[in-house]
Scaffold this motif. Sequence first.
Motif, PDB file in Angstrom:
ATOM      1  N   GLU A 230       0.934 -61.830  -8.581  1.00  0.00           N
ATOM      2  CA  GLU A 230       0.829 -61.540  -7.188  1.00  0.00           C
ATOM      3  C   GLU A 230       2.150 -61.051  -7.068  1.00  0.00           C
ATOM      4  O   GLU A 230       2.879 -61.709  -7.308  1.00  0.00           O
ATOM      5  N   ALA A 231       1.699 -61.093  -5.369  1.00  0.00           N
ATOM      6  CA  ALA A 231       2.671 -60.558  -3.963  1.00  0.00           C
ATOM      7  C   ALA A 231       3.690 -61.904  -4.157  1.00  0.00           C
ATOM      8  O   ALA A 231       4.953 -60.692  -4.151  1.00  0.00           O
ATOM      9  N   GLU A 232       3.908 -63.059  -4.220  1.00  0.00           N
ATOM     10  CA  GLU A 232       5.237 -63.975  -4.008  1.00  0.00           C
ATOM     11  C   GLU A 232       5.251 -64.341  -5.452  1.00  0.00           C
ATOM     12  O   GLU A 232       6.163 -65.049  -5.438  1.00  0.00           O
ATOM     13  N   LYS A 233       4.630 -64.444  -6.081  1.00  0.00           N
ATOM     14  CA  LYS A 233       4.583 -65.360  -7.238  1.00  0.00           C
ATOM     15  C   LYS A 233       4.181 -64.651  -8.800  1.00  0.00           C
ATOM     16  O   LYS A 233       3.568 -63.648  -9.229  1.00  0.00           O
ATOM     17  N   SER A 234       4.357 -65.812  -9.495  1.00  0.00           N
ATOM     18  CA  SER A 234       4.296 -65.522 -10.492  1.00  0.00           C
ATOM     19  C   SER A 234       3.856 -66.560 -11.405  1.00  0.00           C
ATOM     20  O   SER A 234       3.628 -67.875 -11.440  1.00  0.00           O
ATOM     21  N   THR A 235       2.211 -67.196 -12.577  1.00  0.00           N
ATOM     22  CA  THR A 235       1.902 -67.340 -13.356  1.00  0.00           C
ATOM     23  C   THR A 235       1.264 -67.212 -14.825  1.00  0.00           C
ATOM     24  O   THR A 235       0.650 -66.163 -14.718  1.00  0.00           O
ATOM     25  N   PHE A 236       2.014 -67.912 -15.399  1.00  0.00           N
ATOM     26  CA  PHE A 236       2.333 -67.738 -16.692  1.00  0.00           C
ATOM     27  C   PHE A 236       1.825 -69.217 -17.826  1.00  0.00           C
ATOM     28  O   PHE A 236       1.850 -70.038 -17.330  1.00  0.00           O
ATOM     29  N   GLY A 237       0.885 -68.317 -18.525  1.00  0.00           N
ATOM     30  CA  GLY A 237       0.496 -69.609 -19.566  1.00  0.00           C
ATOM     31  C   GLY A 237      -0.596 -68.948 -20.169  1.00  0.00           C
ATOM     32  O   GLY A 237      -0.911 -68.085 -20.436  1.00  0.00           O
ATOM     33  N   THR A 238      -1.534 -69.893 -21.449  1.00  0.00           N
ATOM     34  CA  THR A 238      -2.368 -69.410 -22.233  1.00  0.00           C
ATOM     35  C   THR A 238      -3.883 -69.062 -21.828  1.00  0.00           C
ATOM     36  O   THR A 238      -3.725 -69.448 -20.111  1.00  0.00           O
ATOM     37  N   PRO A 239      -4.755 -69.126 -21.661  1.00  0.00           N
ATOM     38  CA  PRO A 239      -5.551 -68.081 -21.183  1.00  0.00           C
ATOM     39  C   PRO A 239      -6.474 -69.844 -20.489  1.00  0.00           C
ATOM     40  O   PRO A 239      -6.751 -69.011 -19.499  1.00  0.00           O
ATOM     41  N   CYS A 240      -6.339 -70.387 -21.134  1.00  0.00           N
ATOM     42  CA  CYS A 240      -7.021 -72.059 -21.208  1.00  0.00           C
ATOM     43  C   CYS A 240      -6.745 -72.777 -20.273  1.00  0.00           C
ATOM     44  O   CYS A 240      -6.802 -73.472 -19.387  1.00  0.00           O
ATOM     45  N   GLU A 241      -5.128 -72.216 -20.415  1.00  0.00           N
ATOM     46  CA  GLU A 241      -4.172 -73.111 -19.188  1.00  0.00           C
ATOM     47  C   GLU A 241      -4.303 -72.724 -17.957  1.00  0.00           C
ATOM     48  O   GLU A 241      -4.368 -73.231 -16.762  1.00  0.00           O
ATOM     49  N   LEU A 242      -4.317 -71.565 -17.885  1.00  0.00           N
ATOM     50  CA  LEU A 242      -4.590 -70.451 -16.438  1.00  0.00           C
ATOM     51  C   LEU A 242      -5.693 -70.619 -15.672  1.00  0.00           C
ATOM     52  O   LEU A 242      -5.951 -70.963 -14.509  1.00  0.00           O
ATOM     53  N   ILE A 243      -6.878 -70.651 -16.866  1.00  0.00           N
ATOM     54  CA  ILE A 243      -8.180 -70.930 -16.196  1.00  0.00           C
ATOM     55  C   ILE A 243      -8.063 -72.519 -15.400  1.00  0.00           C
ATOM     56  O   ILE A 243      -9.348 -72.605 -14.159  1.00  0.00           O
ATOM     57  N   GLU A 244      -7.737 -73.393 -16.899  1.00  0.00           N
ATOM     58  CA  GLU A 244      -7.854 -74.897 -15.707  1.00  0.00           C
ATOM     59  C   GLU A 244      -7.105 -75.309 -14.702  1.00  0.00           C
ATOM     60  O   GLU A 244      -7.800 -75.819 -14.156  1.00  0.00           O
ATOM     61  N   SER A 245      -6.055 -74.155 -14.467  1.00  0.00           N
ATOM     62  CA  SER A 245      -5.218 -74.387 -13.030  1.00  0.00           C
ATOM     63  C   SER A 245      -5.579 -73.603 -12.496  1.00  0.00           C
ATOM     64  O   SER A 245      -5.652 -73.515 -10.810  1.00  0.00           O
ATOM     65  N   GLY A 246      -7.152 -72.585 -12.156  1.00  0.00           N
ATOM     66  CA  GLY A 246      -6.871 -72.000 -11.290  1.00  0.00           C
ATOM     67  C   GLY A 246      -6.506 -70.451 -11.194  1.00  0.00           C
ATOM     68  O   GLY A 246      -6.662 -70.188  -9.876  1.00  0.00           O
ATOM     69  N   GLY A 247      -5.681 -69.695 -11.826  1.00  0.00           N
ATOM     70  CA  GLY A 247      -5.170 -69.588 -12.155  1.00  0.00           C
ATOM     71  C   GLY A 247      -5.391 -68.012 -11.434  1.00  0.00           C
ATOM     72  O   GLY A 247      -4.963 -66.321 -11.211  1.00  0.00           O
ATOM     73  N   PHE A 248      -7.024 -67.688 -12.342  1.00  0.00           N
ATOM     74  CA  PHE A 248      -8.039 -66.545 -11.989  1.00  0.00           C
ATOM     75  C   PHE A 248      -8.337 -65.985 -10.778  1.00  0.00           C
ATOM     76  O   PHE A 248      -8.921 -65.797 -10.248  1.00  0.00           O
ATOM     77  N   ASP A 249      -8.678 -67.952 -10.097  1.00  0.00           N
ATOM     78  CA  ASP A 249      -9.197 -67.919  -8.929  1.00  0.00           C
ATOM     79  C   ASP A 249      -8.816 -66.511  -7.807  1.00  0.00           C
ATOM     80  O   ASP A 249     -10.207 -66.560  -7.030  1.00  0.00           O
ATOM     81  N   GLN A 250      -8.028 -66.985  -7.328  1.00  0.00           N
ATOM     82  CA  GLN A 250      -7.777 -65.793  -6.312  1.00  0.00           C
ATOM     83  C   GLN A 250      -6.369 -64.446  -6.504  1.00  0.00           C
ATOM     84  O   GLN A 250      -6.205 -64.094  -6.001  1.00  0.00           O
ATOM     85  N   LEU A 251      -7.104 -64.107  -7.682  1.00  0.00           N
ATOM     86  CA  LEU A 251      -6.916 -62.574  -8.435  1.00  0.00           C
ATOM     87  C   LEU A 251      -7.006 -62.006  -7.178  1.00  0.00           C
ATOM     88  O   LEU A 251      -6.365 -60.896  -7.083  1.00  0.00           O
ATOM     89  N   PHE A 252      -7.809 -62.120  -6.791  1.00  0.00           N
ATOM     90  CA  PHE A 252      -9.010 -60.787  -5.749  1.00  0.00           C
ATOM     91  C   PHE A 252      -9.679 -61.318  -4.643  1.00  0.00           C
ATOM     92  O   PHE A 252     -10.521 -62.859  -4.652  1.00  0.00           O
ATOM     93  N   PRO A 253      -9.572 -60.724  -3.553  1.00  0.00           N
ATOM     94  CA  PRO A 253     -11.185 -61.644  -2.562  1.00  0.00           C
ATOM     95  C   PRO A 253     -11.931 -61.772  -3.158  1.00  0.00           C
ATOM     96  O   PRO A 253     -12.639 -60.926  -3.473  1.00  0.00           O
ATOM     97  N   SER A 254     -12.289 -62.530  -2.527  1.00  0.00           N
ATOM     98  CA  SER A 254     -13.683 -63.779  -2.931  1.00  0.00           C
ATOM     99  C   SER A 254     -14.769 -62.519  -1.698  1.00  0.00           C
ATOM    100  O   SER A 254     -15.703 -63.172  -2.905  1.00  0.00           O
ATOM    101  N   ASP A 255     -14.509 -62.220  -1.054  1.00  0.00           N
ATOM    102  CA  ASP A 255     -15.364 -61.149  -0.485  1.00  0.00           C
ATOM    103  C   ASP A 255     -16.658 -60.814  -1.425  1.00  0.00           C
ATOM    104  O   ASP A 255     -17.928 -60.106  -1.421  1.00  0.00           O
ATOM    105  N   LEU A 256     -16.432 -60.385  -2.951  1.00  0.00           N
ATOM    106  CA  LEU A 256     -16.796 -59.634  -3.605  1.00  0.00           C
ATOM    107  C   LEU A 256     -17.521 -59.701  -4.729  1.00  0.00           C
ATOM    108  O   LEU A 256     -18.235 -60.155  -5.982  1.00  0.00           O
ATOM    109  N   ILE A 257     -16.190 -60.397  -5.318  1.00  0.00           N
ATOM    110  CA  ILE A 257     -15.823 -60.992  -6.328  1.00  0.00           C
ATOM    111  C   ILE A 257     -15.195 -62.353  -7.243  1.00  0.00           C
ATOM    112  O   ILE A 257     -14.360 -62.430  -6.202  1.00  0.00           O
ATOM    113  N   SER A 258     -15.722 -62.678  -8.299  1.00  0.00           N
ATOM    114  CA  SER A 258     -15.218 -64.734  -8.092  1.00  0.00           C
ATOM    115  C   SER A 258     -15.650 -64.911  -9.645  1.00  0.00           C
ATOM    116  O   SER A 258     -15.902 -63.717 -10.738  1.00  0.00           O
ATOM    117  N   PHE A 259     -14.466 -65.603  -9.806  1.00  0.00           N
ATOM    118  CA  PHE A 259     -14.205 -66.258 -11.587  1.00  0.00           C
ATOM    119  C   PHE A 259     -14.897 -67.025 -11.507  1.00  0.00           C
ATOM    120  O   PHE A 259     -14.864 -67.917 -11.204  1.00  0.00           O
TER     121      PHE A 259
END
Length: 270
Positions: A230-259
Amino acid sequence: MLKITQINSEEKNSILSVTNLSVGYTSKKETNTIGKAIHFSLNPGELTAVVGANGIGKSTLLRTVAKVQPALDGEILIKGKPITAFETHELAKEISVVLTEHIPAKSLSVQEVIALGRQPYTNWLGALSADDIQQVKEVVSLMGLEKLQYKKCFELSDGQLQRVMIARALAQDTSIIILDEPTTHLDIYHKAYILKLLKTIAQKTKKTILFSTHEIDLAIQLCDCMLILEAEKSTFGTPCELIESGGFDQLFPSDLISFDSQTGTFKVKK
């Protein structure tokens, strides 16, 4: 000879470590920082995807990690040694790279392109030794390219050509393989085929594979680890860890796509 071995968890040691990395470009007038505060550490035999929105710096990151361009700040270690301490010929035995550029001469045969991966080991004449030839044969077999090995590259489909480029990197027999968007221009079947092939290669050869992709859903299913840029940071982990921490939730604008964390996929809002 290409080693094909299963991984023991006790054998795992970080082979590529990135700390507080900033990437971008410098000119005489200014420094353009594209990504910063990037941290991750990769082990042998792992398949890792770099994901993020368009223009976020995925390709720039990979080029920096491969020492194609310099880092703006931070540290990159290969087997505990700073990447800046490697001479070009030394680094060519540790990192092989498949970028998005096409190969310069499609008139070469598949076998000839794969043999180019042996350049770091050949003499000044570029002559292949018996060991080099054996290495190429093993890679051709591992990649299932026996029926294509004498064809010219201009005769190949995009998917076949991508397998050849991966094979060339594999023939280089490096600890780390870096690929920039290896599934571009492929249909969904061949995207999944290439990513599953990379997973198999990582598991069988214990090589560390790092690649950028827009196929986030496939990466979640197949990768050992993922790096979200992301612009100001990076988040690293296993796919399960990233899902649980909400890592994918803000990846794209929420007006069109949600995780959807239940299915591990992105959904279009109707």
